[in-house]
Design an enzyme around this catalytic site. Structure first.
Site: not given
Ligand code: AMP
Length: 176
Positions: A64, A101
């Site tokens: 995205r 996770e």
């Molecule tokens: P992180 O690496 O944990 O910061 O996760 C970020 C990536 O995971 C981003 O590219 C988001 O598109 C996706 N993502 C994580 N959590 C969500 C959520 N609650 N809703 C939508 N996309 C998420």
């Protein structure tokens, strides 16, 4: 068209409980993309403070992040560079793994995508734990990019992803 605010974006973002797995509250940005006023407004807000000519390349994170980064690149007159999931880029790559996770993931960038010293802005739809963005920043540091900022449409503040982003200024539009 009136100016779009972060509150307008928040009103359009759809919360989808238990997607893609139980306990996850998925932030669905497709209603923002489908509304021409909101989509343009989101891009304008993401690049606010970065005048045309101030950035050489916009880096988008699979998948995205590509949508926002590509539109922002056109607006700023910058190039677009994808950071992709491992195995998708056809040329020579640098790879960086990071913990999820459960398990781990790996992102990649073409070794010639950014030249040393180029000014780059990293964009993604959402900052959660920050693992993905931190891995992308590791890749950009290996290419000796000058990272001028990291921008996100949404920030899940409780997960403290901002703390994992060392170096660039972090900005987000809608915070939960
Ligand atoms: P992180 O690496 O944990 O910061 O996760 C970020 C990536 O995971 C981003 O590219 C988001 O598109 C996706 N993502 C994580 N959590 C969500 C959520 N609650 N809703 C939508 N996309 C998420």
């Amino acid at each position: 068209m009136s100016t779009v605010t972060a509150a307008d974006l928040e009103a359009a973002i759809r919360n989808v409980p238990d997607f893609p797995q139980p306990g996850i509250q998925f932030k669905d940005i497709t209603p923002v993309l489908a509304d021409p006023r909101l989509f343009r407004g989101a891009i304008d807000l993401l690049v606010a403070g970065f005048p045309v000519g101030s950035v050489d390349k916009i880096i988008g994170i699979d998948a995205r992040g590509f949508i926002f980064a590509a539109a922002a690149a056109v607006k700023l007159g910058a190039g677009f560079v994808p950071v992709r999931k491992k195995g998708k880029l056809p040329w020579e790559t640098h790879e960086q793994s990071y913990d999820l996770e459960y398990g781990s993931a790996t992102v990649a960038i073409h070794t010639d995508a950014v030249h040393a010293g180029e000014r780059v802005l990293l964009l993604d739809d959402l900052l959660a734990t920050g693992g993905t963005a931190a891995a992308a920043i590791d890749l950009l540091n290996r290419l000796k990019a000058n990272i001028v900022g990291a921008g996100f449409l949404i920030e899940l503040e409780a997960l403290q992803g901002r703390q994992r982003i060392v170096g660039p200024r972090v900005h987000s539009l809608v915070r939960y």
